[in-house]
Scaffold this motif. Structure first.
Motif, short mmCIF file in Angstrom:
data_model
loop_
_atom_site.label_atom_id
_atom_site.label_comp_id
_atom_site.label_asym_id
_atom_site.label_seq_id
_atom_site.Cartn_x
_atom_site.Cartn_y
_atom_site.Cartn_z
N SER A 72 84.51 9.56 -5.73
CA SER A 72 83.45 8.59 -5.46
C SER A 72 82.24 9.23 -4.78
O SER A 72 81.12 8.74 -4.93
N ASN A 73 82.46 10.35 -4.06
CA ASN A 73 81.32 11.02 -3.42
C ASN A 73 80.35 11.57 -4.46
O ASN A 73 79.14 11.42 -4.33
N TYR A 74 80.89 12.18 -5.51
CA TYR A 74 80.03 12.71 -6.57
C TYR A 74 79.37 11.58 -7.36
O TYR A 74 78.21 11.71 -7.79
N GLN A 75 80.08 10.47 -7.55
CA GLN A 75 79.50 9.33 -8.24
C GLN A 75 78.33 8.76 -7.45
O GLN A 75 77.30 8.37 -8.03
N LEU A 76 78.46 8.73 -6.11
CA LEU A 76 77.37 8.24 -5.28
C LEU A 76 76.15 9.15 -5.35
O LEU A 76 75.01 8.68 -5.41
N LEU A 77 76.37 10.46 -5.38
CA LEU A 77 75.26 11.40 -5.47
C LEU A 77 74.48 11.22 -6.77
O LEU A 77 73.26 11.34 -6.80
N LEU A 78 75.20 10.94 -7.85
CA LEU A 78 74.54 10.77 -9.15
C LEU A 78 73.90 9.40 -9.30
O LEU A 78 72.96 9.24 -10.09
N ALA A 79 74.38 8.42 -8.53
CA ALA A 79 73.87 7.06 -8.68
C ALA A 79 72.72 6.75 -7.73
O ALA A 79 71.83 5.96 -8.06
N ASP A 80 72.72 7.35 -6.54
CA ASP A 80 71.71 7.04 -5.52
C ASP A 80 70.47 7.90 -5.75
O ASP A 80 70.54 9.13 -5.81
N SER A 81 69.32 7.25 -5.85
CA SER A 81 68.06 7.98 -6.10
C SER A 81 67.63 8.82 -4.91
O SER A 81 66.80 9.73 -5.05
N TYR A 128 69.34 11.04 -3.22
CA TYR A 128 69.79 12.42 -3.37
C TYR A 128 69.04 13.14 -4.49
O TYR A 128 68.77 14.34 -4.40
N LEU A 129 68.66 12.41 -5.53
CA LEU A 129 67.84 13.00 -6.58
C LEU A 129 66.46 13.35 -6.04
O LEU A 129 65.90 14.41 -6.35
N SER A 130 65.91 12.47 -5.21
CA SER A 130 64.60 12.76 -4.59
C SER A 130 64.68 13.98 -3.68
O SER A 130 63.76 14.80 -3.65
N ASP A 151 58.41 12.59 5.77
CA ASP A 151 58.35 12.52 4.31
C ASP A 151 58.87 13.78 3.65
O ASP A 151 59.01 13.81 2.42
N THR A 152 59.12 14.83 4.42
CA THR A 152 59.65 16.08 3.85
C THR A 152 61.15 15.92 3.66
O THR A 152 61.95 16.18 4.56
N LEU A 153 61.54 15.48 2.49
CA LEU A 153 62.94 15.21 2.18
C LEU A 153 63.51 16.38 1.40
O LEU A 153 63.10 16.65 0.28
N MET A 154 64.45 17.10 2.03
CA MET A 154 65.09 18.24 1.38
C MET A 154 66.60 18.15 1.58
O MET A 154 67.10 17.44 2.45
#
Length: 300
Positions: free
Chosen positions: A67-76, A78-80, A249-252
């Motif tokens: 579920s951790n990997y599913q959350l990373l792929l679903a939540d924007s 982490y993509l940002s 705003d510096t999201l890394m």
């Protein structure tokens, strides 16, 4: 007839040392991180459940949690963070190459008695703590810092510039701290360049800029790639510079992993983020090396 087992040769022992080092300090820690990423978070110490659990009647079961990997792929979010890290790492690597290549070229072409002092100037900042150097930049870039006082004293600006807690401050900190990682491999490549090739090109009427584009730059590409990797890979997971010099705003990914580990106490999610980051960094270079080998085999 007696049989004597073959003893490992010196060549095999020499090859085994770096492989043992990689297995001990890279593969083993990565397996620990991967194990935590497949577990479930809990309010305990450590804050995750073990994968291998003992149930009633002595039976043992393995519980794997994706579920951790599913959350990373679903939540924007982490993509940002991934895109922000790619942007900062890419621009910083490009800036380091644009600044570091002329420096390495100048050192490689300088008289031999000047090369060691010039290299010492490049390495000199490493004699000071990384954190102290970042705090020094805070004193330089802040509103009432050295840079703004200098610009206002020279009459170049009427009011202090807002540099701290901006992407510009992050790029300044990253380029300053990682520039030597570009200069040193480039210098090592350029110093071995056969200058007779340039002399032959000049004898054939090739202009200096064309000599650089057709001879120097292609032959220095191993140093360029090495320097780019030495900057791009650690900057992708950088935490200290964006946290101290960058704004909210510096999201890394580095800041996000720190938040998940220490603020949210969600070690499985943070570990899955670290595992995905590691795979995302290693896979392109593995594929690049694979295609390079195929090109070398095809050329021979």
């Amino acid at each position: 007839m007696s049989f004597k087992p073959a003893l490992p040769s010196a060549r095999h022992l020499i090859i085994a040392v770096p492989w043992f080092w990689l297995a001990l300090f890279f593969l083993l820690p990565f397996l620990f991180v991967l194990k935590i990423s497949l577990s479930e978070p809990t309010l305990a110490q450590p804050p995750y459940l073990d994968l291998i659990r003992e149930i009633e009647d002595g039976f043992v079961t393995i519980v794997v949690n994706f579920s951790n990997y599913q959350l990373l792929l679903a939540d924007s979010l982490y993509l940002s963070a991934l895109l922000g890290s790619l942007k900062v790492a890419g621009i910083s690597t490009l800036l380091c190459l644009l600044i570091g290549y002329p420096m390495a070229y100048a050192i490689a072409r300088s008289p031999s008695h000047w090369r060691l002092p010039l290299l010492m100037l490049i390495i000199l900042p490493f004699w000071t703590s990384f954190l102290i150097r970042i705090y020094a930049w805070i004193g330089i870039l802040k509103t009432n810092g050295l840079l703004n006082n200098l610009l206002m004293g020279m009459g170049l600006v009427d009011s202090p510039l807002a540099i701290m807690h901006t992407p510009i401050a992050v790029y300044i900190g990253v380029v300053y701290n990682y520039l030597p990682f570009v200069v040193l491999p480039l210098y090592a490549t350029l110093i071995r360049l056969d200058l007779t090739l340039l002399e032959a090109a000049a004898d054939l009427g090739c202009r200096p800029w064309k000599q650089f584009l057709l001879i120097t730059l292609p032959l220095s590409m191993p140093g360029v790639l090495a320097g780019a990797m030495l900057v791009f890979i650690p900057v992708m997971g950088e935490f200290v510079i964006p946290d101290l010099l960058g704004g909210p705003d510096t999201l890394m990914l580095g800041k996000l992993m720190w938040t998940e580990f220490f603020s949210n106490k969600d070690w499985p999610l943070a570990s899955s983020l670290a595992a995905l980051l590691l795979v995302a960094l290693i896979l392109p270079f593995v594929l690049l090396r694979h295609f390079e080998r195929r090109a070398e085999e095809a050329a021979t």
